[in-house]
Design a protein around this motif. Structure first.
Motif, PDB file in Angstrom:
ATOM      1  N   ALA A   1       0.821  -1.210   0.000  1.00 52.08           N
ATOM      2  CA  ALA A   1       0.000   0.000   0.000  1.00 52.08           C
ATOM      3  C   ALA A   1       0.854   1.258   0.000  1.00 52.08           C
ATOM      4  O   ALA A   1       1.905   1.314   0.621  1.00 52.08           O
ATOM      5  CB  ALA A   1      -0.905   0.009   1.228  1.00 52.08           C
ATOM      6  N   ALA A   2       0.384   2.263  -0.707  1.00 51.69           N
ATOM      7  CA  ALA A   2       0.965   3.605  -0.644  1.00 51.69           C
ATOM      8  C   ALA A   2      -0.035   4.453   0.130  1.00 51.69           C
ATOM      9  O   ALA A   2      -1.125   4.745  -0.356  1.00 51.69           O
ATOM     10  CB  ALA A   2       1.181   4.158  -2.040  1.00 51.69           C
ATOM     11  N   ILE A   3       0.316   4.808   1.353  1.00 53.80           N
ATOM     12  CA  ILE A   3      -0.607   5.489   2.251  1.00 53.80           C
ATOM     13  C   ILE A   3      -0.365   6.994   2.197  1.00 53.80           C
ATOM     14  O   ILE A   3       0.677   7.477   2.648  1.00 53.80           O
ATOM     15  CB  ILE A   3      -0.451   4.955   3.687  1.00 53.80           C
ATOM     16  N   PRO A   4      -1.325   7.761   1.661  1.00 54.80           N
ATOM     17  CA  PRO A   4      -1.144   9.214   1.629  1.00 54.80           C
ATOM     18  C   PRO A   4      -1.287   9.797   3.028  1.00 54.80           C
ATOM     19  O   PRO A   4      -2.206   9.443   3.775  1.00 54.80           O
ATOM     20  CB  PRO A   4      -2.272   9.692   0.708  1.00 54.80           C
ATOM     21  N   LEU A   5      -0.379  10.665   3.392  1.00 53.22           N
ATOM     22  CA  LEU A   5      -0.412  11.335   4.693  1.00 53.22           C
ATOM     23  C   LEU A   5      -0.265  12.829   4.417  1.00 53.22           C
ATOM     24  O   LEU A   5       0.733  13.457   4.727  1.00 53.22           O
ATOM     25  CB  LEU A   5       0.717  10.805   5.580  1.00 53.22           C
ATOM     26  N   ASP A   6      -1.288  13.366   3.742  1.00 51.06           N
ATOM     27  CA  ASP A   6      -1.205  14.749   3.271  1.00 51.06           C
ATOM     28  C   ASP A   6      -2.418  15.572   3.660  1.00 51.06           C
ATOM     29  O   ASP A   6      -2.632  16.651   3.116  1.00 51.06           O
ATOM     30  CB  ASP A   6      -1.012  14.775   1.758  1.00 51.06           C
ATOM     31  N   GLY A   7      -3.212  15.093   4.585  1.00 52.38           N
ATOM     32  CA  GLY A   7      -4.382  15.855   5.026  1.00 52.38           C
ATOM     33  C   GLY A   7      -5.442  16.032   3.953  1.00 52.38           C
ATOM     34  O   GLY A   7      -6.283  16.899   4.036  1.00 52.38           O
TER      35      GLY A   7
END
Length: 103
Positions: free
Chosen positions: A78-84
């Protein structure tokens, strides 16, 4: 994404069932790389984010702890976005501001 693909490709050559490979894709966080921008335009940066703020250490730590825990044992590749939400809201465009200091 190519970096993640390369890691997954290398890892699959020595795969075990207890291993997983995931990527955290951070958005805007204070760092040595972004210090200059934060000094010049911190309020504008926060306003441009869907949550009204930039990421902090607690945000990153939460995702890291989750991925390191048994709660993530069925997450792999998985590529987990952590950008709000910046990417999905199309707010990753560069800001325009006048720099007060020279590099």
């Amino acid at each position: 994404m190519s970096e993640k693909h390369g890691i997954v490709t290398v890892k699959t050559n020595r795969w075990t069932y207890d291993d997983s490979v995931n990527a955290i894709c951070p958005g805007l966080f204070p760092s040595r790389m972004t210090n200059f921008v934060f000094r010049e335009a911190s309020a504008a940066l926060a306003r441009n984010q869907p949550l009204g703020r930039v990421g902090d250490a607690e945000d990153m730590a939460g995702v890291v702890l989750f991925l390191a825990s048994k709660a993530s044992r069925h997450i792999n590749g998985a590529a987990i976005p952590l950008d709000g939400g910046a990417f999905i809201h199309g707010r990753q465009a560069p800001l325009k501001f006048q720099a007060s200091s020279k590099l």
